[in-house]
Motif scaffolding. Structure first.
Motif, PDB file in Angstrom:
ATOM      1  N   PHE A  19      39.791  96.791  13.739  1.00 38.65           N
ATOM      2  CA  PHE A  19      39.134  95.453  13.484  1.00 38.65           C
ATOM      3  C   PHE A  19      40.504  94.922  12.604  1.00 38.65           C
ATOM      4  O   PHE A  19      40.630  95.766  11.099  1.00 38.65           O
ATOM      5  CB  PHE A  19      38.219  95.860  12.399  1.00 38.65           C
ATOM      6  N   ASP A  20      40.703  94.197  13.162  1.00 37.55           N
ATOM      7  CA  ASP A  20      42.266  93.004  12.127  1.00 37.55           C
ATOM      8  C   ASP A  20      42.664  94.323  12.325  1.00 37.55           C
ATOM      9  O   ASP A  20      43.460  93.993  11.307  1.00 37.55           O
ATOM     10  CB  ASP A  20      41.364  92.735  10.838  1.00 37.55           C
ATOM     11  N   LEU A  67      28.496  86.014  14.477  1.00 40.94           N
ATOM     12  CA  LEU A  67      30.213  86.436  15.351  1.00 40.94           C
ATOM     13  C   LEU A  67      31.430  86.401  14.991  1.00 40.94           C
ATOM     14  O   LEU A  67      31.506  86.627  13.955  1.00 40.94           O
ATOM     15  CB  LEU A  67      29.906  84.629  15.856  1.00 40.94           C
ATOM     16  N   VAL A  68      31.846  87.724  16.235  1.00 40.23           N
ATOM     17  CA  VAL A  68      33.071  88.013  15.927  1.00 40.23           C
ATOM     18  C   VAL A  68      33.934  87.616  17.614  1.00 40.23           C
ATOM     19  O   VAL A  68      33.506  87.293  18.175  1.00 40.23           O
ATOM     20  CB  VAL A  68      32.594  89.400  15.579  1.00 40.23           C
ATOM     21  N   THR A  69      35.121  88.102  16.942  1.00 35.66           N
ATOM     22  CA  THR A  69      36.510  88.155  18.616  1.00 35.66           C
ATOM     23  C   THR A  69      36.020  88.988  19.088  1.00 35.66           C
ATOM     24  O   THR A  69      36.953  90.418  18.058  1.00 35.66           O
ATOM     25  CB  THR A  69      37.434  87.155  18.387  1.00 35.66           C
ATOM     26  N   VAL A  70      35.378  89.546  20.238  1.00 39.63           N
ATOM     27  CA  VAL A  70      36.608  91.203  20.309  1.00 39.63           C
ATOM     28  C   VAL A  70      37.026  91.479  22.095  1.00 39.63           C
ATOM     29  O   VAL A  70      36.415  90.813  22.686  1.00 39.63           O
ATOM     30  CB  VAL A  70      34.984  91.627  21.289  1.00 39.63           C
ATOM     31  N   PRO A  74      36.117  84.889  22.100  1.00 38.88           N
ATOM     32  CA  PRO A  74      35.580  84.764  20.687  1.00 38.88           C
ATOM     33  C   PRO A  74      33.859  84.637  20.771  1.00 38.88           C
ATOM     34  O   PRO A  74      33.268  84.474  21.816  1.00 38.88           O
ATOM     35  CB  PRO A  74      36.116  82.917  20.037  1.00 38.88           C
ATOM     36  N   ASN A  75      32.768  84.031  20.152  1.00 38.68           N
ATOM     37  CA  ASN A  75      31.979  84.009  19.766  1.00 38.68           C
ATOM     38  C   ASN A  75      30.656  84.973  20.327  1.00 38.68           C
ATOM     39  O   ASN A  75      29.835  85.250  20.758  1.00 38.68           O
ATOM     40  CB  ASN A  75      31.228  82.539  20.407  1.00 38.68           C
ATOM     41  N   GLN A  76      30.742  86.438  19.922  1.00 36.09           N
ATOM     42  CA  GLN A  76      30.492  86.937  20.307  1.00 36.09           C
ATOM     43  C   GLN A  76      29.627  87.531  19.284  1.00 36.09           C
ATOM     44  O   GLN A  76      29.617  88.113  18.347  1.00 36.09           O
ATOM     45  CB  GLN A  76      31.157  88.599  20.835  1.00 36.09           C
ATOM     46  N   ARG A  77      28.625  87.733  19.605  1.00 39.03           N
ATOM     47  CA  ARG A  77      27.023  88.912  18.614  1.00 39.03           C
ATOM     48  C   ARG A  77      27.593  90.086  17.857  1.00 39.03           C
ATOM     49  O   ARG A  77      27.108  91.427  19.057  1.00 39.03           O
ATOM     50  CB  ARG A  77      25.954  87.916  19.126  1.00 39.03           C
ATOM     51  N   ALA A  78      28.018  90.482  17.269  1.00 36.46           N
ATOM     52  CA  ALA A  78      28.457  91.628  17.020  1.00 36.46           C
ATOM     53  C   ALA A  78      27.043  92.566  17.247  1.00 36.46           C
ATOM     54  O   ALA A  78      27.535  93.483  16.698  1.00 36.46           O
ATOM     55  CB  ALA A  78      29.062  91.689  15.186  1.00 36.46           C
ATOM     56  N   CYS A  79      26.077  91.505  16.635  1.00 36.21           N
ATOM     57  CA  CYS A  79      24.686  93.236  16.508  1.00 36.21           C
ATOM     58  C   CYS A  79      23.887  93.057  17.999  1.00 36.21           C
ATOM     59  O   CYS A  79      23.311  94.014  18.485  1.00 36.21           O
ATOM     60  CB  CYS A  79      23.561  92.434  15.770  1.00 36.21           C
ATOM     61  N   GLY A  86      38.448 101.585  22.582  1.00 37.97           N
ATOM     62  CA  GLY A  86      39.836 100.511  22.371  1.00 37.97           C
ATOM     63  C   GLY A  86      39.241  99.039  21.993  1.00 37.97           C
ATOM     64  O   GLY A  86      40.662  98.428  22.339  1.00 37.97           O
ATOM     65  N   ASP A  87      38.422  99.198  22.226  1.00 37.89           N
ATOM     66  CA  ASP A  87      38.124  97.537  21.702  1.00 37.89           C
ATOM     67  C   ASP A  87      39.187  97.157  20.669  1.00 37.89           C
ATOM     68  O   ASP A  87      39.173  97.983  19.028  1.00 37.89           O
ATOM     69  CB  ASP A  87      36.496  97.044  21.105  1.00 37.89           C
ATOM     70  N   VAL A  88      39.315  95.455  20.591  1.00 37.29           N
ATOM     71  CA  VAL A  88      40.224  94.824  19.856  1.00 37.29           C
ATOM     72  C   VAL A  88      39.468  93.857  18.852  1.00 37.29           C
ATOM     73  O   VAL A  88      38.402  92.716  19.985  1.00 37.29           O
ATOM     74  CB  VAL A  88      41.550  94.930  20.372  1.00 37.29           C
ATOM     75  N   ILE A  89      39.047  94.071  17.635  1.00 42.33           N
ATOM     76  CA  ILE A  89      37.636  93.058  17.004  1.00 42.33           C
ATOM     77  C   ILE A  89      38.204  92.567  16.031  1.00 42.33           C
ATOM     78  O   ILE A  89      38.988  93.223  15.098  1.00 42.33           O
ATOM     79  CB  ILE A  89      36.095  94.212  16.532  1.00 42.33           C
TER      80      ILE A  89
END
Length: 99
Positions: A19-20, A67-70, A74-79, A86-89
């Motif tokens: 994450f970042d 909303l987060v970028t995964v 962009p615009n992915q609902r984190a919930c 390996g996801d990059v958030i």
């Protein structure tokens, strides 16, 4: 008594996501929001107009505060998005698209 012992539950091993550019540990089945909260991160988006911080609000996919970028999407609902190894958030600023 430990609830895991009562249910004889044994979670699968944790894995790493970022994450970042910060490495976080997550468990299989967690959403992005759950992984961020477990790491003590409560804000991961800023509003378009005023740049105010936002995180999880409803937790069920009705609103758009989380909303987060995964993986560059962009615009992915984190919930709602289940985290994978390996996801990059990334924190999403504004619309999440280059202006």
């Amino acid at each position: 008594m430990n609830p895991l012992e009562l249910a004889s539950a044994r979670p699968e091993p944790a894995f790493t996501v970022t994450f970042d550019d910060r490495e976080l540990q997550a468990l299989p089945g967690w959403t992005v929001a759950a992984a961020l909260w477990a790491a003590g991160i409560t804000s991961w988006r800023t509003t378009r107009r005023d740049g105010r911080p936002r995180g999880i609000f409803c937790g069920i996919g009705v609103c758009f505060d989380c909303l987060v970028t995964v993986n560059d999407r962009p615009n992915q609902r984190a919930c709602l998005v289940v985290v994978r190894p390996g996801d990059v958030i990334r924190t999403q600023e504004g619309t999440g698209h280059a202006d």
